[in-house]
Design a protein around this motif. Structure first.
Motif, short mmCIF file in Angstrom:
data_model
loop_
_atom_site.label_atom_id
_atom_site.label_comp_id
_atom_site.label_asym_id
_atom_site.label_seq_id
_atom_site.Cartn_x
_atom_site.Cartn_y
_atom_site.Cartn_z
N LYS A 1 0.77 -1.33 -0.04
CA LYS A 1 0.09 0.03 -0.12
C LYS A 1 0.89 1.20 0.03
CE LYS A 1 -3.90 -1.99 2.66
NZ LYS A 1 -3.25 -3.60 2.70
N PRO A 2 0.63 2.14 -0.84
CA PRO A 2 1.48 3.50 -0.90
C PRO A 2 1.07 4.30 0.34
CG PRO A 2 -0.46 3.58 -2.36
CD PRO A 2 -0.51 2.07 -1.83
N GLU B 1 6.49 8.42 -4.08
CA GLU B 1 5.65 7.54 -3.89
C GLU B 1 4.76 7.54 -5.15
OE1 GLU B 1 4.74 5.51 -1.02
OE2 GLU B 1 6.78 5.50 -0.44
N VAL B 2 4.75 6.43 -5.72
CA VAL B 2 4.19 6.46 -7.10
C VAL B 2 3.29 5.41 -7.41
CG1 VAL B 2 4.48 6.72 -9.74
CG2 VAL B 2 5.79 8.18 -8.18
N ALA B 3 2.03 5.33 -7.89
CA ALA B 3 1.07 4.27 -8.18
C ALA B 3 0.46 4.56 -9.34
CB ALA B 3 0.04 4.32 -7.01
N ILE B 4 -0.01 3.41 -10.00
CA ILE B 4 -0.82 3.58 -11.19
C ILE B 4 -2.11 2.91 -11.11
CG2 ILE B 4 1.33 3.81 -12.63
CD1 ILE B 4 1.04 0.91 -13.45
N VAL C 1 7.29 2.26 -6.34
CA VAL C 1 6.39 2.26 -6.90
C VAL C 1 5.40 1.09 -6.66
CG1 VAL C 1 5.95 1.54 -9.31
CG2 VAL C 1 7.85 2.94 -9.06
N TYR C 2 4.14 1.38 -6.91
CA TYR C 2 3.08 0.52 -6.51
C TYR C 2 2.34 0.15 -7.84
CZ TYR C 2 4.39 2.40 -2.03
OH TYR C 2 5.17 2.67 -1.05
N LEU C 3 2.21 -1.16 -8.12
CA LEU C 3 1.36 -1.80 -9.44
C LEU C 3 0.25 -2.55 -8.85
CD1 LEU C 3 4.60 -2.91 -11.38
CD2 LEU C 3 3.38 -0.74 -11.47
#
Length: 354
Positions: free
Chosen positions: A144-145, A284-287, A312-314
């Motif tokens: 979790k971001p 903190e980067v999520a897509i 990075v959160y995928l």
């Protein structure tokens, strides 16, 4: 003096340990229902509509009719897989928008009727907000971001960079000025004679091609906004010019063309995302969104994670495309905040997250 108002159902207790959310998603051409026990997904059923393939895109009227046929069996299947009775439900969460109005109306009407019949709360959910908050589903395979983080939402209808300061505090920093990235993939695929949906096929062929074989221009857009219409035009002219000299050009170079198109699109996205992290200082980067399943984008993010020290959160693939589990996690978070909707609520084809 008496006033007639539409009731908002408030649960008898908000302190019970277990919250069961039935979530419904019907924003486009996928009918989906999910059941969550607190933040854990018990079931996530999706019924896709193959009828649109012969038209090369989603036909709104056909989509809404298919939703009407699918929604009852999909909900029944979700409840059955979760092994719970509808009387155990704590609330009904549904996609209010954005999306195709006819499709949204089916899900909205069904959710309102079921919530009214069961005398439980109704919770509206923004579809794009759900793509972002899908990262907070309790799944051991997903990290979790931490707040604040940047979310790149990429789909057939949206391309946005969003600053997420809290679950429900979001700010759009940049967005497409014309076409969305998913549309750019699908229309490029159509130019190559690939069937709908073409985006995943470009991704498939790109893995075997040379991404530097055919350079395409990247649009110059100020700030953190995007533009993909010019790229699509350049691809069109490129194909027309090459096939005029060699009718078999596409067939002979399909993998290299797909790799080059994907490489250009991925670089456009990454350039803006790098700029956003520099401007905000957030690493903190999520897509999220359907295009977040693209292997080229996922690889590029993993590479930048190492070179730029990002976290990075995928999302898992089942939470990338339109699905009700992501609607359910937002429903759960709103339930805890007592954020319920009245029965006079209506669907919204256009629905900004901030």
């Amino acid at each position: 003096m008496f006033y007639l108002c539409t009731p908002i159902f408030i649960p008898k207790t908000l302190e019970k340990e277990t919250i069961y959310i039935l979530a419904i998603e019907s924003s486009c051409d996928d009918t989906s229902a999910a059941v969550l026990k607190n933040d854990t997904v018990l079931s996530n059923v999706v019924a896709s509509q193959e009828i649109h393939e012969e038209y090369g895109g989603v036909v709104p009227e056909l989509a809404s009719r298919a939703h009407q046929q699918n929604i009852v069996p999909v909900v029944n299947q979700a409840l059955a897989q979760a092994n719970i009775d509808k009387k155990q439900l704590s609330a009904i969460a549904f996609t209010r928008g954005p999306g195709l109005m006819g499709s949204l109306l089916v899900g909205t009407s069904f959710a309102k009727s079921l919530a009214l019949g069961l005398d439980i709360p109704l919770i509206e959910v923004n579809h794009m907000q759900a793509h972002i908050l899908a990262h907070f589903i309790n799944d051991a395979s997903m990290a979790k971001p931490s707040f604040p983080f940047l979310a790149l939402t990429i789909s057939g209808g949206h391309t946005q960079i969003v600053k997420v300061s809290d679950y429900f505090k979001m700010e759009i920093l940049g967005q497409t000025l014309d076409d969305a990235v998913g549309e750019a993939f699908d229309k490029s695929a159509k130019l190559l004679g690939l069937p709908y949906p073409g985006g995943p096929l470009i991704d498939k062929y790109a893995t075997h091609g040379n991404p530097l074989k055919f350079p395409f221009p990247k649009p110059k857009v100020k700030g953190l906004d995007f533009s993909f219409s010019g790229l699509k035009t350049s691809i069109l002219y490129f194909i027309q010019k090459k096939t005029a000299h060699n009718p078999n050009f596409i067939k002979e170079n399909l993998e290299d063309i797909c790799a080059s198109v994907q490489y250009t699109i991925v670089n456009i996205l990454m350039d803006k995302l790098k700029k956003a992290t520099k401007l905000t200082g957030i690493k903190e980067v999520a897509i999220g969104g359907g295009v977040s399943a693209n292997s080229g984008i996922r690889k590029a993010l993993k590479d930048v994670q190492k070179s730029h020290q990002w976290n990075v959160y995928l999302p898992n693939f089942e939470y990338c495309t339109d699905n009700a589990a992501m609607i359910g996690i937002v429903g759960y978070l709103k339930f805890k905040n007592k954020d319920f909707s009245a029965q006079d609520i209506t669907a919204k084809a256009r629905y900004a997250i901030s």
